[in-house]
Design a protein around this motif. Structure first.
Motif, mmCIF file in Angstrom:
data_model
loop_
_atom_site.group_PDB
_atom_site.id
_atom_site.type_symbol
_atom_site.label_atom_id
_atom_site.label_comp_id
_atom_site.label_asym_id
_atom_site.label_seq_id
_atom_site.Cartn_x
_atom_site.Cartn_y
_atom_site.Cartn_z
ATOM 1 N N ASN A 108 46.305 38.030 30.398
ATOM 2 C CA ASN A 108 45.682 38.062 31.718
ATOM 3 C C ASN A 108 46.444 37.095 32.606
ATOM 4 O OD1 ASN A 108 42.872 39.546 31.124
ATOM 5 N ND2 ASN A 108 43.313 38.131 29.458
ATOM 6 N N GLN A 136 46.532 42.545 32.145
ATOM 7 C CA GLN A 136 45.887 42.529 33.456
ATOM 8 C C GLN A 136 46.657 41.566 34.351
ATOM 9 O OE1 GLN A 136 41.470 42.313 33.442
ATOM 10 N NE2 GLN A 136 41.741 42.134 31.236
ATOM 11 N N HIS A 142 41.655 34.419 32.242
ATOM 12 C CA HIS A 142 40.379 34.606 31.548
ATOM 13 C C HIS A 142 39.558 33.329 31.475
ATOM 14 C CE1 HIS A 142 42.488 32.921 28.040
ATOM 15 N NE2 HIS A 142 41.298 32.666 27.556
#
Length: 378
Positions: free
Chosen positions: A81, A204, A94
């Motif tokens: 992430n 992501q 995160h």
């Protein structure tokens, strides 16, 4: 499918997404109440994937659904992430709302359909492609809801309890007298991309700029969703709701543009969806409960949407299942609303902390608005 005439049930759930399906499943698991779900879509639309923590499996356990029921391709572990937010250096995102937790990208089509299949298997009734029309409360306290189906025409559903799971744009609560406090008009404009060759990295990626922020995630090995979030007014002013300008803005990004270099846009039509934060006050309404985004909606940066949708559905089902009198329902509804207010206030504080991390464009309208003190619900 016989949809003509009048149908009666104990609980009508409007909206068959995760919030509505979780409500129905919890009722069917723990009560003898009859449940009907109506959903205006045909359940075939390509859905935006969603990132969740491993806590979603605890909710599924509570709903008595085995992870294996979703197949091999529903939950994909994310490989990372990365957020270019506050600087040009990547930070692990995160830790903002879910520190030290494994995250998964969900295939929403598989996920949603599996929940509905379980609902039907346990005795629930699902009417797809059905729009709810006029809603009136009868003298005996029950609700009369008009339904419209493109093939089966008009019909009526009479229910004891009405659960609103129809999402952010729901007019149902307002039409019944609920008050909705809107905090912003964040809007997402996005498109789906397909890898030209090879598999996509399960990552992501978030990248902020002066007018808002980009988000992308792999939905499968070869499909990517890319979304730009900003205020509705700014999107219109900058013409970022138009494909040509959206593409120019994407090309000008430093990191997101690199991610789509090896992918091709699947459709030249951008999708536009509301993503703002709001809170609904509903506890004065008899035998009505909103769940998911119809109750309160969160900024996508929080990754709270799907988990909250399911747990709020379980809460609503517990209220209905344990209600013995009208007074007991009203009390439980008030407690439920107070609990939502506490959750929402906590979310507002966390959201502001995160937006305050971006100091490069403090005077830009998008960032200035989100870095001001917010009046909380409670």
């Amino acid at each position: 499918m016989d949809m003509n005439g009048t149908h009666e049930c104990d609980v009508l759930v409007i909206g068959a997404g995760p919030a509505g399906a979780s409500t129905a499943l919890n009722l069917l698991n723990h009560t003898d109440l009859s449940v009907i779900l109506i959903e205006q879509s045909d359940l075939q639309k390509l859905r935006i994937g969603e990132s969740v923590s491993a806590s979603v499996f605890s909710v599924l356990d509570y709903l008595q659904i085995d992870r294996a029921d979703f197949g091999l391709h529903c939950f994909t572990p994310t490989q990372g992430n990365s957020a270019f937010w506050g600087s040009d250096k990547s930070a692990n995102r995160h830790a903002i709302f879910a520190p030290d937790r494994a995250t998964y990208q969900i295939n929403r089509e598989i996920f949603d359909l599996t929940l509905l299949e379980s609902t039907i298997q346990r005795g629930g009734t699902v009417f797809p492609r059905t729009k709810s029309k006029a809603i009136t409360q009868l003298q005996d306290g029950r609700y009369s809801v008009g339904g419209s189906h493109p093939d089966y025409g008009q019909f009526t559903i009479i229910c004891e309890y009405l659960v609103d799971a129809s999402g952010r744009n729901s007019p149902i609560g307002k039409s019944l007298g609920a008050a909705v406090q809107q905090y912003d008009r964040l809007t997402g404009v996005g498109a789906f991309f397909k890898a030209k060759q090879g598999a996509l990295e399960q990552l992501q990626l978030i990248e902020s700029d002066e007018f808002g922020w980009w988000y992308s995630a792999a939905l499968s090995n070869d499909m990517l969703v890319v979304t730009y979030f900003s205020d509705f007014e700014l999107l219109s002013k900058q013409r970022l709701n138009r494909l040509a300008q959206w593409q120019v803005h994407l090309d000008s990004s430093k990191y997101m543009s690199r991610r789509v270099e090896a992918a091709k846009m699947m459709d030249e039509n951008l999708w536009i969806r509301p993503a703002g934060s709001h809170f609904s006050s509903f506890a004065h309404l008899k035998n009505y409960l909103p769940v998911g985004d119809a109750a309160c909606a969160f900024d996508p940066i929080s990754s709270m949407g799907l988990g909250f949708a399911m747990t709020s559905g379980c809460q609503a089902a517990a209220i209905i299942g344990n209600t013995k009198t009208s007074q007991a329902f009203m009390h439980s509804s008030k407690v439920y609303q107070q609990d939502l207010a506490r959750q929402f206030d906590h979310y507002l504080a966390l959201k502001q902390q995160f937006y305050n991390k971006e100091k490069r464009w403090c005077d830009a309208p998008f960032w200035f608005k989100r870095q001001q003190l917010i009046n909380q619900v409670a």
